[in-house]
Design an enzyme around this catalytic site. Structure first.
Site, PDB file in Angstrom:
ATOM      1  N   CYS A 139      30.781 -93.142 -76.480  1.00  0.00           N
ATOM      2  CA  CYS A 139      29.416 -93.534 -76.086  1.00  0.00           C
ATOM      3  C   CYS A 139      29.064 -92.944 -74.725  1.00  0.00           C
ATOM      4  CB  CYS A 139      29.287 -95.054 -76.023  1.00  0.00           C
ATOM      5  SG  CYS A 139      29.511 -95.848 -77.624  1.00  0.00           S
ATOM      6  N   ASP A 151      25.062 -93.557 -83.493  1.00  0.00           N
ATOM      7  CA  ASP A 151      24.320 -93.770 -82.244  1.00  0.00           C
ATOM      8  C   ASP A 151      23.381 -92.593 -81.994  1.00  0.00           C
ATOM      9  OD1 ASP A 151      25.718 -96.102 -81.754  1.00  0.00           O
ATOM     10  OD2 ASP A 151      27.210 -95.134 -80.489  1.00  0.00           O
ATOM     11  N   CYS A 184      29.248 -92.474 -85.648  1.00  0.00           N
ATOM     12  CA  CYS A 184      28.970 -93.892 -85.382  1.00  0.00           C
ATOM     13  C   CYS A 184      27.492 -94.225 -85.543  1.00  0.00           C
ATOM     14  CB  CYS A 184      29.457 -94.280 -83.992  1.00  0.00           C
ATOM     15  SG  CYS A 184      28.721 -93.293 -82.706  1.00  0.00           S
ATOM     16  N   CYS A 205      25.276 -99.112 -80.488  1.00  0.00           N
ATOM     17  CA  CYS A 205      26.030-100.310 -80.121  1.00  0.00           C
ATOM     18  C   CYS A 205      25.807-100.663 -78.656  1.00  0.00           C
ATOM     19  CB  CYS A 205      27.514-100.067 -80.387  1.00  0.00           C
ATOM     20  SG  CYS A 205      28.209 -98.802 -79.314  1.00  0.00           S
TER      21      CYS A 205
END
Length: 144
Positions: free
Chosen positions: A106, A37, A35, A62
């Site tokens: 996350c 991150d 992703c 995000c």
């Protein structure tokens, strides 16, 4: 039918403990290639008491990545390192009143960033640690 809880929105819009600690005692950086991150966490530790006296983070990612980092720093600040190491991604998700399933990773990153910062602190101070703190090879433990 809000996708994100009020707490997630609050931590996303007003993240706590953002920034760097120039003289941090431990720095952990973790990322998720899928992703994109990246989280960097800085901890200040009182050598006498082993309490995390200050913690900061920088997250590129995000809203959920920012919210989980922010919540994780709140949850470990002022706690002994041993307690911070017990922080799980599930506890972070619960503290945020939940996350959408596809954003659970996350919270895993937030947990891993805390562990990485503690590991760095231990390495710098030649404090031995067990296999439970060793970096996960695949980094893909998403609690499923």
């Amino acid at each position: 039918m809000a996708l994100y809880s009020e707490k997630v929105m609050d931590h996303f819009q007003h993240p706590r403990n953002v920034g760097k600690l120039p003289d941090a005692d431990g720095v952990g950086e973790v990322g998720n290639a899928k992703c994109g991150d990246i989280m960097r966490m800085y901890i200040q530790v009182d050598p006498e008491t082993q309490v995390i006296t200050d913690v900061k983070f920088n997250t590129f990612g995000c809203g959920s990545a920012i919210a989980t980092s922010s919540m994780a720093t709140e949850m470990i600040k002022g706690k002994p390192i041993a307690e911070a190491l017990k922080l799980t991604n599930r506890a972070v998700v619960e503290a945020l009143d939940g996350l959408p399933t596809h954003k659970i990773h996350c919270s895993v990153l937030a947990e891993e960033a805390v562990r990485a910062a503690v590991r760095d602190y231990y390495d710098r101070n030649h404090i031995p640690y067990g296999p439970e703190l060793a970096p996960r090879e695949d980094g893909e433990d998403h609690g499923h």
